[in-house]
Design an enzyme around this catalytic site. Structure first.
Site, PDB file in Angstrom:
ATOM      1  N   CYS A 162      38.057  -2.218  58.485  1.00  8.32           N
ATOM      2  CA  CYS A 162      38.322  -0.548  57.996  1.00  8.32           C
ATOM      3  C   CYS A 162      38.328   0.353  58.870  1.00  8.32           C
ATOM      4  O   CYS A 162      37.559   0.909  59.627  1.00  8.32           O
ATOM      5  CB  CYS A 162      37.012   0.633  56.943  1.00  8.32           C
TER       6      CYS A 162
ATOM      7  N   HIS B 250      46.231  -9.270  55.141  1.00  8.90           N
ATOM      8  CA  HIS B 250      47.207  -8.773  53.867  1.00  8.90           C
ATOM      9  C   HIS B 250      48.139  -9.505  54.028  1.00  8.90           C
ATOM     10  O   HIS B 250      48.171 -10.024  54.944  1.00  8.90           O
ATOM     11  CB  HIS B 250      47.250  -7.397  55.251  1.00  8.90           C
TER      12      HIS B 250
ATOM     13  N   GLU C 194      43.973  -2.196  48.113  1.00 12.07           N
ATOM     14  CA  GLU C 194      42.668  -3.051  48.278  1.00 12.07           C
ATOM     15  C   GLU C 194      41.769  -3.641  47.548  1.00 12.07           C
ATOM     16  O   GLU C 194      41.043  -3.240  46.789  1.00 12.07           O
ATOM     17  CB  GLU C 194      41.996  -1.748  49.437  1.00 12.07           C
TER      18      GLU C 194
ATOM     19  N   CYS D  91      45.081   2.949  54.149  1.00 15.76           N
ATOM     20  CA  CYS D  91      44.515   2.575  54.180  1.00 15.76           C
ATOM     21  C   CYS D  91      44.715   2.016  55.775  1.00 15.76           C
ATOM     22  O   CYS D  91      46.335   1.787  56.101  1.00 15.76           O
ATOM     23  CB  CYS D  91      44.694   1.303  53.643  1.00 15.76           C
TER      24      CYS D  91
ATOM     25  N   GLY E 188      45.302  -1.604  56.888  1.00 11.53           N
ATOM     26  CA  GLY E 188      46.705  -2.179  55.813  1.00 11.53           C
ATOM     27  C   GLY E 188      48.188  -1.380  56.388  1.00 11.53           C
ATOM     28  O   GLY E 188      49.467  -2.478  56.642  1.00 11.53           O
TER      29      GLY E 188
END
Length: 304
Positions: A75, A180, A229, A238, A241
């Site tokens: 993350c 992703h 997410e 994100c 992301g």
């Protein structure tokens, strides 16, 4: 059992951060869900746990649990909060810090301008790295990227979705420790993130689920981004992301590094030269507290 915690956010992506070095933290899916619940718990997109490193190459181990209780690999916004938490709580004054995550070691550097830069680790585009079952899907090449046509019709019908949704979406597949699927849209404000996001996130082609990114290209150094997410739903930002979207856009030939990523919760900067991937953004402490985790889990069970 009482746990001390800190509530933090990185560009609106919010976290409950726990010190597992100076207190005993035995995390379970039930406890993570209770902490992340926005009605009965503290409320957060993810739970971050700082632990002693198991690798001599790292300063600490850093674990991430989604609000649905699942543990994930990485993350980026959480990583920035992680290093600020370690410094603010006096766990370490080392800067940069090396953190051990599920897929390796990442490097984090807190600057004097209250921005944190994270060396995000390797970026991979092989479907097997996500994992992503791309067998039999239609593809096309744009720049250096391979775009996959992902059918949504069966998934939409299974969930009772509206007929106005597209039958397919075209995605880039990017693995930055976690998976992703990035698509380009004309306008992120009008994109049906809340409807298409869950269909992509839980698509059978992604056996471990996937983060669904919706990217609007503003110019060659600017994008707007929304991400649905896995395990958390749409968040205000994100970090991985943002990195995945930038990498996909550069490979497609529509972006140049560095790129400013405008998320709903703030702005991140991503720099990718094809190998080294760096993300810079804010990390903010909101408040600290203490919670009886067992009582919280018990109360949650009563309210189901």
């Amino acid at each position: 059992m009482n746990w001390n915690f800190t509530k933090m956010h990185g560009a609106g992506n919010d976290f409950v951060v726990l010190d597992g070095v100076r207190q005993t933290i035995e995390m379970t899916p039930e406890r993570a869900r209770a902490l992340g619940d926005r009605h009965f718990g503290i409320g957060a997109d993810q739970i971050l746990l700082v632990e002693p490193a198991s690798s001599p190459a790292a300063d600490f181990r850093y674990r991430i649990f989604n609000s649905d209780g699942s543990e994930v690999e990485h993350c980026g916004n959480g990583a920035r909060c992680f290093v600020r938490f370690v410094h603010e709580t006096g766990l370490s004054d080392r800067n940069p810090l090396r953190a051990e995550i599920a897929t390796g070691i990442i490097v984090l550097d807190e600057g004097d301008d209250e921005q944190v830069t994270v060396e995000m680790g390797s970026t991979r585009f092989d479907p097997a790295a996500l994992p992503f079952d791309a067998a039999g899907l239609a593809t096309r090449t744009e720049g250096a990227d391979t775009l996959y046509t992902l059918p949504l019709q069966d998934a939409t019908a299974a969930r009772g979705g509206g007929s106005d949704l597209p039958a397919t979406v075209e995605i880039s597949a990017v693995a930055i420790s976690n998976p992703h699927a990035v698509q380009i849209v004309d306008d992120v404000d009008q994109a049906p993130v809340e409807r298409i996001g869950p269909l992509v996130e839980s698509h059978a082609r992604f056996p471990r689920r996937v983060n669904a990114g919706f990217m609007q290209v503003v110019d060659r150094n600017t994008i707007r981004l929304r991400v649905y997410e896995r395990g958390a739903g749409e968040t205000l930002a994100c970090g991985t992301g943002a990195c995945a979207a930038v990498a996909a856009g550069i490979r497609r030939g529509v972006l140049d590094t560095p790129v400013r990523v405008h998320a709903r919760g703030g702005v991140l900067t991503v720099d990718w030269d094809g190998s080294s991937l760096r993300m810079t953004g804010p990390a903010t402490s909101v408040y600290t507290g203490r919670i009886d985790i067992d009582q919280l889990v018990f109360s949650m069970a009563l309210n189901r």
